[in-house]
Design a protein around this motif. Structure first.
Motif, PDB file in Angstrom:
ATOM      1  N   THR A  24      62.223  25.339  35.913  1.00 22.06           N
ATOM      2  CA  THR A  24      62.087  24.669  37.213  1.00 22.06           C
ATOM      3  C   THR A  24      60.538  24.605  37.699  1.00 22.06           C
ATOM      4  O   THR A  24      59.603  25.296  37.434  1.00 22.06           O
ATOM      5  CB  THR A  24      62.705  25.456  38.478  1.00 22.06           C
ATOM      6  N   THR A  25      60.208  23.465  38.465  1.00 21.24           N
ATOM      7  CA  THR A  25      58.840  23.890  39.210  1.00 21.24           C
ATOM      8  C   THR A  25      58.463  25.058  40.076  1.00 21.24           C
ATOM      9  O   THR A  25      59.598  25.427  40.650  1.00 21.24           O
ATOM     10  CB  THR A  25      58.568  22.417  39.784  1.00 21.24           C
ATOM     11  N   THR A  38      61.835  22.429  43.552  1.00 20.39           N
ATOM     12  CA  THR A  38      62.226  21.194  43.984  1.00 20.39           C
ATOM     13  C   THR A  38      62.977  20.260  42.704  1.00 20.39           C
ATOM     14  O   THR A  38      63.706  19.325  42.787  1.00 20.39           O
ATOM     15  CB  THR A  38      61.061  20.155  44.596  1.00 20.39           C
ATOM     16  N   ALA A  39      62.392  20.619  41.495  1.00 16.23           N
ATOM     17  CA  ALA A  39      62.811  20.001  40.409  1.00 16.23           C
ATOM     18  C   ALA A  39      63.141  20.742  39.051  1.00 16.23           C
ATOM     19  O   ALA A  39      62.710  21.967  38.740  1.00 16.23           O
ATOM     20  CB  ALA A  39      61.646  19.065  39.941  1.00 16.23           C
ATOM     21  N   VAL A  46      62.874  20.772  35.218  1.00 16.80           N
ATOM     22  CA  VAL A  46      62.319  20.019  33.851  1.00 16.80           C
ATOM     23  C   VAL A  46      62.931  20.414  32.645  1.00 16.80           C
ATOM     24  O   VAL A  46      63.079  21.606  32.414  1.00 16.80           O
ATOM     25  CB  VAL A  46      60.670  20.223  33.662  1.00 16.80           C
ATOM     26  N   SER A  86      62.024  15.227  34.470  1.00 17.14           N
ATOM     27  CA  SER A  86      62.070  16.101  35.520  1.00 17.14           C
ATOM     28  C   SER A  86      63.307  15.673  36.525  1.00 17.14           C
ATOM     29  O   SER A  86      63.195  14.291  36.825  1.00 17.14           O
ATOM     30  CB  SER A  86      60.686  15.984  36.482  1.00 17.14           C
ATOM     31  N   ILE A  87      63.995  16.471  36.786  1.00 18.35           N
ATOM     32  CA  ILE A  87      65.058  16.149  37.634  1.00 18.35           C
ATOM     33  C   ILE A  87      65.174  16.451  38.892  1.00 18.35           C
ATOM     34  O   ILE A  87      64.789  17.719  39.238  1.00 18.35           O
ATOM     35  CB  ILE A  87      66.576  16.526  36.941  1.00 18.35           C
ATOM     36  N   ASN A  88      65.149  15.787  39.893  1.00 19.82           N
ATOM     37  CA  ASN A  88      65.169  16.131  41.061  1.00 19.82           C
ATOM     38  C   ASN A  88      66.627  17.042  41.598  1.00 19.82           C
ATOM     39  O   ASN A  88      67.574  16.649  41.457  1.00 19.82           O
ATOM     40  CB  ASN A  88      65.083  15.104  42.303  1.00 19.82           C
ATOM     41  N   LEU A  89      65.996  18.139  42.091  1.00 17.78           N
ATOM     42  CA  LEU A  89      67.191  19.247  42.247  1.00 17.78           C
ATOM     43  C   LEU A  89      68.094  18.742  43.621  1.00 17.78           C
ATOM     44  O   LEU A  89      69.241  19.199  43.769  1.00 17.78           O
ATOM     45  CB  LEU A  89      66.835  20.464  42.416  1.00 17.78           C
ATOM     46  N   ARG A  90      67.580  18.043  44.293  1.00 20.43           N
ATOM     47  CA  ARG A  90      68.327  17.468  45.516  1.00 20.43           C
ATOM     48  C   ARG A  90      69.312  16.155  45.227  1.00 20.43           C
ATOM     49  O   ARG A  90      70.240  16.272  45.783  1.00 20.43           O
ATOM     50  CB  ARG A  90      67.519  17.038  46.781  1.00 20.43           C
ATOM     51  N   ASN A 103      62.594  12.297  38.306  1.00 23.18           N
ATOM     52  CA  ASN A 103      61.318  12.117  38.871  1.00 23.18           C
ATOM     53  C   ASN A 103      60.154  11.632  37.842  1.00 23.18           C
ATOM     54  O   ASN A 103      59.478  10.716  38.235  1.00 23.18           O
ATOM     55  CB  ASN A 103      60.726  13.398  39.169  1.00 23.18           C
TER      56      ASN A 103
END
Length: 409
Positions: free
Chosen positions: A101-102, A106-107, A109, A120-124, A129
């Protein structure tokens, strides 16, 4: 010019400290554990300690249709895609290998071997991304820098490691490796990055007389400010000097001791582990672990040449946790004596990491679609959690305190 001789050895020894334990999550973030389900293209999110309760699932291939169209329209990409399926994928596509994670949570990877990329996947929202296509045709193991700002990924068919800005996906640098780069480890201060290349693992030329066909297997140590190689280490000569010319020099999972003076690693075809002293540049101990009587000694039956694949260390450095992949067990080893503890039955355990509180070793049981926690103190199983299809890498990360899994995309 690369540093040489005893000065380099001393420098690397001083700086090659093990990655520091994950920092406590800021109040707005929650520490969790991510489990990559390689054949399914999903990541399960579970608690990082205690009961390891399931919190949700993330789809890391929301762009699957787009990627497949690109592959099908390119004969060379298609050939490699199908080769991954029939080779290391054991008849399946490899859709998620490694993930971090970042720093802001928030993301996520993730590296995706069959798609030859990092996303990168947006966790929301679950949306992509950014995407970085690695050189060549397959992405593999990753590592994140101690500050969480950079992620390194092995591009296994181009003998390259790319280092990316974890927030933007921008390449910060890259460097050449031996054949088939695999494991990556940042030193504790982030100054150096160690890469282990494993050579060709997808052929049946596994008899020792064909070892020369496996290629150039070495450790490449680079300065992360310049991405210049400061040292290469071929364990062949070190193993020979120790009297173990029978062991492969293809290094699989590896872990530094907390003070950075020792490196412990597994090698292809071997049911055991090796201890290497960084400062003196020599093998100091080799531990052979028990064989499972039901496991064939036919090397061609070992998955991607790995008999044991998964190694972690307790935060205090007193215990090692070993995933005995082809022997279907995991065990906690006393680092002082190298005596193994109870052999905990496990179905093709493929990775070993440390729980968020440092009390347990967590292994992925790839043949049973579950992860299991084993107490470092007792060497016994304390929890098992079902996950997705063929779990492999397991990593600690963070999500927002109020996180809920994104709607399926």
């Amino acid at each position: 010019m690369a540093l040489k001789s005893s000065a380099l050895i001393a420098l690397v020894a001083a700086l090659a400290a093990a990655p520091l334990p994950a920092a406590a999550a800021p109040p707005s973030l929650r520490e969790v554990m991510f489990v990559g389900n390689n054949w399914e293209g999903t990541v399960d999110v579970i608690g990082s300690s205690g009961s390891y309760g399931k919190l949700g699932r993330i789809n890391v291939i929301p762009d699957k249709d787009t990627r497949l169209w690109e592959i099908y329209l390119n004969p060379v990409k298609l050939a490699y895609f199908l080769g991954i399926r029939s080779g290391p994928g054991e008849g399946h596509d490899q859709l998620v290998d490694d993930m971090y994670t970042t720093p802001d949570g928030t993301a996520l990877v993730a590296s995706r071997p069959s798609f030859a990329d990092v996303v990168s996947i947006n966790l929301r929202t679950g949306a992509v991304n950014w995407r970085f296509a690695v050189s060549g045709y397959r992405a593999d193991h990753m590592a994140v820098s101690p500050d969480g700002a950079r992620v390194a990924v092995s591009a296994s068919t181009s003998n390259t490691v790319h280092v990316l800005d974890i927030a933007t996906g921008r390449q910060l640098g890259s460097f050449a490796t031996g054949d088939k780069p695999h494991e990556n480890i940042f030193t504790g201060d982030g100054r150096y990055l160690w890469n282990m290349s494993i050579g060709e693992v997808n052929t049946d030329l596994d008899d020792p007389i064909w070892d020369w066909t496996k290629g150039n297997r070495r450790i490449t140590v680079v300065d992360t400010t310049t991405f210049q190689t400061v040292r290469t280490i071929d364990m062949r000569a070190r193993l020979d000097a120790f009297g173990r010319s029978d062991l492969s020099n293809a290094i699989r999972p590896a872990v530094f001791s907390p003070d950075g003076t020792k490196l412990y690693f597994q090698v292809s075809f071997f049911n055991g582990l090796v201890e290497y002293d960084v400062a003196t540049d020599r093998i100091t101990r080799v531990k052979t672990l028990p064989k499972n009587p039901a496991t064939s000694d036919d090397r061609t039956t070992f998955v991607n040449d790995s008999r044991h694949h998964g190694l972690s260390m307790s935060p205090d450095g007193s215990r090692l946790c070993v995933a005995g992949t082809m022997d279907d067990y995991a065990t906690v080893v006393n680092r002082s004596t190298l005596q193994e503890g109870e052999l905990v039955p496990a179905a093709k355990p493929y990775w070993a990491t440390v729980s968020g509180d440092g009390l347990d070793c967590v292994i992925s049981e790839s043949a049973a679609d579950q992860v299991t926690a084993i107490s470092f103190a007792t060497g016994r199983r304390v929890a098992t959690v079902p996950v997705g299809d063929h779990p492999q890498r397991v990593r600690i990360g963070h999500v927002p305190q109020d996180w809920a899994p994104p709607t399926a995309r």
